[in-house]
Design a protein around this motif. Structure first.
Motif, PDB file in Angstrom:
ATOM      1  N   PHE B  79       0.984  -1.153  -0.103  1.00 49.22           N
ATOM      2  CA  PHE B  79       0.108  -0.205  -0.018  1.00 49.22           C
ATOM      3  C   PHE B  79       0.785   1.212  -0.116  1.00 49.22           C
ATOM      4  CE2 PHE B  79      -2.524  -3.370   1.694  1.00 49.22           C
ATOM      5  CZ  PHE B  79      -3.811  -3.142   1.158  1.00 49.22           C
ATOM      6  N   LEU B  80       2.160   0.951   0.256  1.00 53.35           N
ATOM      7  CA  LEU B  80       2.971   2.396   0.255  1.00 53.35           C
ATOM      8  C   LEU B  80       3.254   2.993  -0.984  1.00 53.35           C
ATOM      9  CD1 LEU B  80       5.356   1.042   3.125  1.00 53.35           C
ATOM     10  CD2 LEU B  80       3.359   2.742   3.285  1.00 53.35           C
ATOM     11  N   GLY B  81       2.636   4.043  -1.361  1.00 55.43           N
ATOM     12  CA  GLY B  81       2.865   4.655  -2.667  1.00 55.43           C
ATOM     13  C   GLY B  81       2.262   4.046  -3.861  1.00 55.43           C
ATOM     14  N   ASN B  82       2.658   4.482  -5.216  1.00 57.99           N
ATOM     15  CA  ASN B  82       2.009   3.977  -6.249  1.00 57.99           C
ATOM     16  C   ASN B  82       2.935   3.616  -7.213  1.00 57.99           C
ATOM     17  OD1 ASN B  82      -0.266   3.000  -7.725  1.00 57.99           O
ATOM     18  ND2 ASN B  82      -0.445   4.993  -8.900  1.00 57.99           N
ATOM     19  N   GLN B  83       4.240   3.419  -6.861  1.00 59.28           N
ATOM     20  CA  GLN B  83       5.299   3.134  -7.624  1.00 59.28           C
ATOM     21  C   GLN B  83       5.368   1.335  -7.390  1.00 59.28           C
ATOM     22  OE1 GLN B  83       7.601   4.459  -9.692  1.00 59.28           O
ATOM     23  NE2 GLN B  83       6.655   6.330  -9.708  1.00 59.28           N
ATOM     24  N   LEU B  84       4.523   0.889  -8.261  1.00 61.80           N
ATOM     25  CA  LEU B  84       4.508  -0.743  -8.102  1.00 61.80           C
ATOM     26  C   LEU B  84       5.879  -1.479  -8.328  1.00 61.80           C
ATOM     27  CD1 LEU B  84       1.090  -1.875  -9.698  1.00 61.80           C
ATOM     28  CD2 LEU B  84       1.889  -1.992  -7.265  1.00 61.80           C
ATOM     29  N   VAL B  85       6.550  -0.958  -9.092  1.00 62.40           N
ATOM     30  CA  VAL B  85       8.172  -1.527  -9.426  1.00 62.40           C
ATOM     31  C   VAL B  85       8.705  -1.472  -8.270  1.00 62.40           C
ATOM     32  CG1 VAL B  85       9.046   0.742 -10.424  1.00 62.40           C
ATOM     33  CG2 VAL B  85       9.848  -1.689 -10.852  1.00 62.40           C
ATOM     34  N   PHE B  86       8.783  -0.587  -7.415  1.00 68.48           N
ATOM     35  CA  PHE B  86       9.313  -0.044  -6.254  1.00 68.48           C
ATOM     36  C   PHE B  86       8.948  -0.971  -5.066  1.00 68.48           C
ATOM     37  CE2 PHE B  86      11.170   2.832  -2.926  1.00 68.48           C
ATOM     38  CZ  PHE B  86      12.392   2.519  -3.302  1.00 68.48           C
ATOM     39  N   GLN B  87       7.481  -0.802  -4.760  1.00 67.68           N
ATOM     40  CA  GLN B  87       7.041  -1.351  -3.529  1.00 67.68           C
ATOM     41  C   GLN B  87       7.003  -3.000  -3.670  1.00 67.68           C
ATOM     42  OE1 GLN B  87       3.529   1.056  -4.364  1.00 67.68           O
ATOM     43  NE2 GLN B  87       2.100  -0.451  -3.642  1.00 67.68           N
ATOM     44  N   MET B  88       6.678  -3.561  -4.851  1.00 74.10           N
ATOM     45  CA  MET B  88       6.406  -4.950  -5.168  1.00 74.10           C
ATOM     46  C   MET B  88       8.013  -5.345  -5.090  1.00 74.10           C
ATOM     47  SD  MET B  88       3.480  -5.541  -4.726  1.00 74.10           S
ATOM     48  CE  MET B  88       3.560  -7.231  -4.957  1.00 74.10           C
ATOM     49  N   GLY B  89       8.934  -4.543  -5.626  1.00 72.85           N
ATOM     50  CA  GLY B  89      10.244  -5.137  -5.722  1.00 72.85           C
ATOM     51  C   GLY B  89      10.760  -5.235  -4.236  1.00 72.85           C
ATOM     52  N   ILE B  90      10.538  -4.121  -3.439  1.00 74.80           N
ATOM     53  CA  ILE B  90      10.738  -4.305  -2.067  1.00 74.80           C
ATOM     54  C   ILE B  90      10.218  -5.663  -1.524  1.00 74.80           C
ATOM     55  CG2 ILE B  90      10.843  -3.461   0.499  1.00 74.80           C
ATOM     56  CD1 ILE B  90      11.236  -0.708  -0.847  1.00 74.80           C
TER      57      ILE B  90
END
Lengths: 265, 545
Positions: B79-90
């Motif tokens: 749910f953190l932010g809308n940069q899926l590449v980043f948040q799903m990457g983490i």
């Protein structure tokens, strides 16, 4: 019961391990009902021979035939007729003795219930009934060895490979095994017995094969080897044929180094 | 007979026709799997390393709760932010870390089980079936682990992010599992190709340590880092992102959910699918080579050059007074360095000593600048290293090869207390001192060279504290002579309480710093106190039995 049928044939068996020749053109024909005493110094290639015959090592040269079947052809049905006791008591320690035996029995195609009943009866003969549901991790070396021997016999094999099978066993258990091997051979079972304990090999084998640095240097009955070397015991024959005759001098040197160290301290 | 029927085997039975078609002996496969699953239930997973574990019940199933807790950690990233590449990457970074360390720590034994070779390969079971059993066994395990790890994130994504997101999540997880299993096996293959089995065991040991450290510290770091990580930064692609598998999976979300078709994102997504598939194909091809190289684990390790232990000898001569004490110094040093089980238990504790001071400083960084911190007294957090001394000293009594302890009973040891003084000196010089020096270098960087006298006071406090700990602990056994099985049961809490004595040192240190040159007086006092304490504690009065 004995016949002249070849159970095991090795032709020019050669094995090279990292540039070192472990086995060099070993030739052997073993007939039904024979007890082969397979002896040799450490590193002579005994265990390697056994591992090749069991299919544990594949990159050998030469031919290995068991029950007339070339084992390199990929058909593993010959394994159903083999029993094996490895040199090291390697077991799945987290299983109980009974679980382990039923597991190996099932691998050999026995029905689970039948394997269980049979295992229980066999363990009774080794006085292990009271601990058969205990985990193998709690077993002593001798107890584990008895379980291994039981697992190798559970499916009534025709050919037994035994690599130091008596290690850790008490004198009474040793006598049971020795007697059992003799009776099994009488019934036509073939036994390939690899060991360092010369007096046992001398007593139980009807043919002795001596391997030195990967080569067969002697092959015959105990009496034939006696004649060849003019020695009275198998230990004596072994020492002479392996060229190891300075054990007395080595022992003296050992003691002298040991006592020199004392003087320095 | 306690071996029971397993539900996972019932599930596998659904694939029976497929397995038969692949030339696998189904009956034998089931026999082997049943045995393997029975044994799994009797092992203690590494993730349980730090807790008291009763030996009853299926330890594996119990460990799944811990994975479920980790699942809680992953959920907020959805749910953190809308940069899926980043948040799903983490998220996938955490998933890959947990799955791969678990795989190495707990399932290396499956991949590398040499008993399989002697027990199974000598039986009428063909290699194809044995290998299939091995892979299915690991897959069952990974299914449970990833299932409990990801159940919560998946449920949350289903309700909050929709069906497409969830489906993609599931597919990516499947690919990740394949990647983790295959990459681990290929890694072992490479290691076995170039090194001997002993080296591989060392590597596995270090990964186990990493997992323990990760589970202890990871929670602290992640829990505290939520509000310092800025999720609003915009993602810009760099070529090296293609080398990071978590970002591949992040890219798949970015591409399919956010409809971002930029070249980096598309390339990342393709790699995420292609690499696991290629790796699996390579693995199938190399499996026979892998089986052959397992022989190395059975053989005697290659002769290694005998290392001259000059540094150990130097330190032994420097710190020990008698020949006998030096013997135990050397012995303890070797045990601490070489015994895998000891390292598995103690290194994570040491790692806590290293990391915690920085966690506290990191927390402070949110309020103040590093330069500001450098002028204060936050260097006192280095006392955390002294806080763990009791736990490590307590652990020195235990060993994986405790059965070798008969030598202490058999050998004519005139002064048994020498055994412990040699061991404790070895601990201080070869374990405590290097860690302390490492921390000191960083602390000098943060707090300037003026902190050196303070660091010296902390180190001397550590020396004094070690003797005090020995005085207060049970001295009923020699070092390295007790089984780790009992390590959790006795004394851990007591050692924690003794650790709180560190606060007295902190108080004395703070008090000394209130006066000009007070720290130097404190150092002198510590020197005298250490000398007296070590001398009196290791006289015959405190004799180990």
């Amino acid at each position: 019961m004995k016949t002249t049928e070849n159970v095991l044939v090795l032709r020019d068996l050669t094995m090279d391990y990292g540039g070192k020749l472990v086995l060099n053109r070993v030739n052997l024909e073993v007939k039904r009902g024979q007890i082969i005493g397979y002896i040799g110094p450490n590193g002579a290639g005994k265990s390697t021979t056994v591992k090749i015959m069991l299919g544990l090592i594949q990159d050998y040269k030469g031919t290995v035939e068991l029950f007339g079947q070339d084992i390199s052809q990929g058909d593993i049905s010959y394994k159903r007729r083999i029993g094996y006791v490895p040199e090291q008591a390697e077991l799945y320690d987290n299983l109980t003795a009974m679980e382990f035996l039923v597991f190996t029995g099932e691998l050999y195609g026995l029905e689970r219930q039948y394997a269980e009943q049979k295992a229980e009866k066999l363990l009774k003969e080794f006085d292990l009934t009271s601990v058969m549901d205990a985990r193998l991790s709690s077993f002593s070396k001798g107890m584990k060895q008895k379980v291994l021997i039981t697992s190798s016999l559970l499916h009534n094999p025709d050919l037994l490979f035994l690599d130091e099978p008596l290690s850790g066993l008490d004198a009474n258990s040793m006598m049971i095994i020795r007697e059992m091997l003799a009776q099994l051979a009488e019934q036509g079972k073939t036994i390939f017995y690899s060991s360092h304990i010369m007096d046992v090999v001398e007593k139980i084998s009807n043919r002795i094969v001596l391997l030195v640095r990967g080569e067969v240097v002697a092959d015959g009955t105990f009496e034939e080897l006696q004649e060849l070397s003019q020695e009275g015991t198998l230990s004596g024959i072994f020492n002479q044929l392996t060229g190891f005759t300075d054990h007395g001098e080595r022992a003296s040197r050992f003691i002298s180094i040991m006592q020199d160290g004392d003087a320095d301290a | 007979m306690q071996m029971r029927e397993y539900r996972s085997i019932q599930v596998i039975s659904l694939f029976k026709p497929l397995l038969l078609k692949l030339g696998i002996d189904y009956e034998t496969l089931v026999i082997i799997l049943r045995m393997k699953l029975t044994m799994d239930g009797r092992r203690v997973p590494t993730i349980f390393n730090d807790t008291r574990v009763k030996k009853e019940g299926n330890q594996f199933l119990k460990s799944l709760w811990i994975y479920a807790l980790y699942g809680l950690l992953i959920t907020p990233f959805l749910f953190l932010g809308n940069q899926l590449v980043f948040q799903m990457g983490i998220s996938f970074g955490i998933i890959i870390f947990i799955l791969s360390t678990t795989m190495i720590a707990d399932f290396s034994s499956v991949l590398l089980d040499i008993r399989d070779k002697n027990i199974l390969h000598t039986k009428p079971a063909d290699s194809k079936t044995i290998n299939a059993a091995k892979i299915l066994h690991i897959l069952i395990y990974m299914f449970f682990v990833s299932g409990s790890l990801l159940l919560l994130p998946i449920l949350v994504s289903l309700f909050k992010k929709g069906i497409l997101f969830t489906l993609l999540f599931l597919v990516d997880i499947g690919l990740t599992i394949a990647l983790v299993i295959v990459i681990t096996s290929l890694l072992y293959l490479v290691v076995l190709r170039f090194f001997d089995g002993e080296r591989l065991k060392d590597i596995i040991n270090y990964v186990q340590i990493l997992l323990s450290v990760g589970t202890i510290i990871g929670y602290q770091v992640v829990a505290r880092s939520f509000d310092i990580v800025n999720f609003d930064i915009s993602y810009t692609f760099s070529w090296w992102h293609l080398l990071l598998p978590p970002l591949w999976y992040g890219s798949t979300f970015e591409m399919l959910i956010n409809r971002n078709y930029s070249i980096g994102i598309v390339l990342g997504s393709i790699l995420g699918i292609l690499v696991p598939i290629l790796a699996v194909l390579l693995y199938i091809r190399l499996m026979p080579a892998f089986e052959r190289s397992l022989d190395k684990l059975m053989g005697v390790a290659k002769e290694r050059k005998r290392k001259p232990h000059r540094i150990i000898a130097f330190l032994a001569n420097l710190t020990c007074r008698s020949k006998e004490e030096r013997v135990f110094f050397r012995f303890a040093t070797l045990m601490m360095r070489q015994e895998r089980e000891f390292k598995l238990k103690v290194y994570p504790v040491l790692a806590m000593g290293i990391v915690f001071p920085f966690i506290f400083i990191l927390m402070e960084l949110r309020e103040r600048s590093l330069a500001d911190i450098g002028t204060g007294s936050m260097f006192l957090f280095i006392y955390f290293l002294n806080f763990i001394i009791p736990t490590v000293v307590h652990m020195l009594r235990y060993s994986g090869s405790y059965k070798g302890g008969w030598i202490f009973k058999a050998a004519p040891i005139d002064h048994p207390q020498i055994v412990f003084s040699g061991t404790l000196k070895a601990f201080l010089t070869t374990m405590y001192a290097p860690v302390f020096l490492f921390l000191s270098v960083i602390f000098i960087g943060i707090f300037s060279i003026s902190v050196i006298p303070d660091l010296l006071a902390v180190a001397l406090g550590g020396v004094l504290f070690t003797a005090i700990v020995y005085m207060l602990m049970d001295r009923d056994s020699f070092p390295f002579t007790m089984s780790f099985q009992f390590a959790q049961d006795s004394g851990s809490f007591k050692m924690f309480l003794i650790g709180l004595l560190t606060l007295l040192f902190v108080a004395a240190h703070t008090f000394a710093n209130r006066f000009e040159f007070g720290i130097y007086v404190y150092i002198a006092l510590l020197l005298v106190a250490s000398g007296i304490t070590w001398h009196s504690v290791f006289r015959k009065r405190f004799v180990s039995q």
